[in-house]
Design an enzyme around this catalytic site. Structure first.
Site, PDB file in Angstrom:
ATOM      1  CG  HIS A   1       4.028   1.407   7.626  1.00  0.00           C
ATOM      2  ND1 HIS A   1       4.114   2.322   6.603  1.00  0.00           N
ATOM      3  CD2 HIS A   1       2.746   0.958   7.609  1.00  0.00           C
ATOM      4  CE1 HIS A   1       2.939   2.430   6.001  1.00  0.00           C
ATOM      5  NE2 HIS A   1       2.086   1.603   6.591  1.00  0.00           N
TER       6      HIS A   1
ATOM      7  CE  LYS B   1       1.832   6.649   4.934  1.00  0.00           C
ATOM      8  NZ  LYS B   1       1.150   5.399   5.208  1.00  0.00           N
TER       9      LYS B   1
ATOM     10  CG  HIS C   1       4.001   0.641   2.166  1.00  0.00           C
ATOM     11  ND1 HIS C   1       3.957   1.498   1.112  1.00  0.00           N
ATOM     12  CD2 HIS C   1       3.016   1.032   3.009  1.00  0.00           C
ATOM     13  CE1 HIS C   1       2.972   2.358   1.299  1.00  0.00           C
ATOM     14  NE2 HIS C   1       2.394   2.103   2.443  1.00  0.00           N
TER      15      HIS C   1
ATOM     16  CG  ASP D   1       1.500  -1.568   4.997  1.00  0.00           C
ATOM     17  OD1 ASP D   1       0.787  -0.872   5.739  1.00  0.00           O
ATOM     18  OD2 ASP D   1       1.268  -1.723   3.777  1.00  0.00           O
TER      19      ASP D   1
ATOM     20  CG  HIS E   1      -2.236   0.170   8.813  1.00  0.00           C
ATOM     21  ND1 HIS E   1      -2.670   1.417   8.436  1.00  0.00           N
ATOM     22  CD2 HIS E   1      -1.239  -0.161   7.961  1.00  0.00           C
ATOM     23  CE1 HIS E   1      -1.974   1.822   7.376  1.00  0.00           C
ATOM     24  NE2 HIS E   1      -1.096   0.885   7.074  1.00  0.00           N
TER      25      HIS E   1
ATOM     26  CG  HIS F   1       0.468   5.102   0.240  1.00  0.00           C
ATOM     27  ND1 HIS F   1       0.032   3.933   0.828  1.00  0.00           N
ATOM     28  CD2 HIS F   1       0.290   4.928  -1.096  1.00  0.00           C
ATOM     29  CE1 HIS F   1      -0.400   3.105  -0.104  1.00  0.00           C
ATOM     30  NE2 HIS F   1      -0.261   3.682  -1.287  1.00  0.00           N
TER      31      HIS F   1
HETATM   32  C1  NCD Z   1      -3.466  -0.172   4.487  1.00  0.00           C
HETATM   33  C2  NCD Z   1      -4.727  -0.206   5.337  1.00  0.00           C
HETATM   34  O1  NCD Z   1      -5.523  -1.135   5.193  1.00  0.00           O
HETATM   35  O2  NCD Z   1      -4.908   0.676   6.186  1.00  0.00           O
HETATM   36  N1  NCD Z   1      -3.598  -1.111   3.424  1.00  0.00           N
HETATM   37  C3  NCD Z   1      -2.604  -1.669   2.705  1.00  0.00           C
HETATM   38  O3  NCD Z   1      -2.876  -2.366   1.735  1.00  0.00           O
HETATM   39  N2  NCD Z   1      -1.338  -1.479   3.020  1.00  0.00           N
HETATM   40  C4  NCD Z   1      -3.216   1.209   4.009  1.00  0.00           C
HETATM   41  C5  NCD Z   1      -1.853   1.404   3.388  1.00  0.00           C
HETATM   42  O4  NCD Z   1      -0.841   1.336   4.061  1.00  0.00           O
HETATM   43  O5  NCD Z   1      -1.803   1.615   2.174  1.00  0.00           O
HETATM   44 ZN    ZN Z   2       0.321   1.070   5.663  1.00  0.00          ZN
END
Ligand code: NCD
Ligand code: ZN
Length: 373
Positions: free
Chosen positions: A27, A119, A194, A267, A29, A156
């Protein structure tokens, strides 16, 4: 570059080494554009593969968008870390579910090996989730299709009802949404992403083998007090938000338990510093620069280092039905020297633009006793 200085002539007593099968991040970003180019090498350094979140603007909803995004990731990695790094890293792409997602598009992407999973963002739950799903009942054909073809649904898991206390949103989601969803679709492969609560740990433990969960490094290290320690601390704000200590301890127990349903997902969610330090700061913790070291610290503190490899490198691929990585990584332990500065507090984005250009990584200014060699 980010390693603290090694002692001049380390003796065998102040060093220990741990070699494990190469891990994956289930996971992450990675963002896009200059930010992508600034962060992707941090993920590719220890991890062979990563499940890449699709919450871009606009979101990744089609096979063509996912293919193009995958190509941009590899181009950015090659530009920042070289061709060998790009050749050694596999981004695993995900589809962002909307209320207009066509089951045929998902199935085609999954069968062609473009989409590894899809997702689910409840609309309004987190960063760039506006295009997400308002009501699970609106996407029943998509869910049925995923159940039939064995495509994992990554969730999520927070309700968005403003009447529900933010610290209860995960537990309420499990009760109101996830349990009924799994009753309707008992064969659906689900990863509760998460997780942050004992409720989630217990739910996943009790669920059948088609339900798993990822655990982030930050939720293993911090509880909600970190957000308010001496003042408001936006660098510790993420969603789902960190909970009470009893929940952090339950997550630690799950991570080191050897239960194959719990596996690594960082995450890592970078936001430039000015977007975090704002009157309405973004949710997300950027942990990629020291993620594997951060997990190693936890397993070491729990005297469970022998379980790190299963959590980081084996349980994820097994859940996804993918082969284990062949390579290895080595972590080295060293005692922190008191005179040493901690880990760098800011990473510069060498983006050559006038965009906000600094990121604060998780563990900034701290000493970690495990370093990737
Ligand atoms: C994530 C993001 O910034 O894309 N932020 C976070 O707090 N984890 C989005 C997510 O996974 O909820
Ligand atoms: Zn995330």
């Amino acid at each position: 570059m980010y390693n603290a200085r090694m002692s001049e002539s380390p003796s065998s007593t102040d060093r220990e080494r741990l070699t494990i099968r190469q891990p994956d991040d289930w996971h992450v970003h990675l963002r896009d554009g200059a930010l992508l180019q600034a962060v992707v090498a941090h993920t590719a350094r220890p991890f062979a593969r990563a499940i890449v979140m699709p919450n871009l603007k606009p979101p990744i909803t089609t096979v063509a968008q996912a293919q193009a995004y995958r190509a941009r990731i590899l181009t950015a990695l090659e530009a920042s870390a070289g061709a060998a790094a790009a050749a050694a890293f596999t981004p695993l792409m995900t589809a962002y579910l909307t209320e207009t997602t066509a089951p045929e598009e998902l199935e085609r992407g999954f069968e062609d090996g473009v989409f590894t999973a899809a997702k689910l963002y409840p609309a309004g739950a987190t960063t760039n989730s506006d295009a997400g799903v308002r009501d699970l009942a609106h996407i029943t054909p998509v869910i049925s299709c995923m159940e039939r073809i064995g495509m994992p649904l990554l969730i999520h898991g927070e309700v968005t009802d403003p009447a529900v206390d933010i610290f209860d949103r995960e537990a309420v989601f499990i009760e109101r949404q996830l349990q009924p969803l799994l009753q309707r679709h008992p064969g659906l492969k689900v990863v509760l992403e998460h997780i942050t609560t004992r409720d989630a740990v217990q739910f996943v433990e009790a669920a059948p083998a088609n339900v798993g969960a990822t655990i982030t490094p930050h939720h293993l290290h911090i509880n909600r007090n970190a957000l308010f320690q001496g003042g408001l601390r936006p660098d510790f704000y993420c969603l789902p938000v960190a909970k009470r200590e009893q929940h952090r301890l339950a997550l630690r127990g799950a991570a080191i338990s050897g239960n194959p349903k719990f596996f690594l997902g960082t995450d890592s969610a970078p936001h430039p510093r000015n977007a975090k330090e704002s009157s309405c700061g973004c949710a997300g913790i950027y942990n990629a620069p020291y993620a594997i070291e951060s997990y190693a610290e936890v397993f070491s503190q729990e005297n469970a280092l022998e379980r790190l490899e299963d959590f980081a490198s084996c349980f994820g691929p097994r859940f996804y039905g993918l082969p284990l990585n062949e390579g290895t990584i080595t972590l080295e332990r060293r005692e922190a020297a008191p005179e040493e500065a901690g880990l760098p507090a800011l990473l510069e984005l060498a983006n050559g633009t006038d965009q906000p250009s600094r990121l604060v990584p998780f563990h900034a200014g701290e000493q970690l006793s495990w370093r990737l060699t």
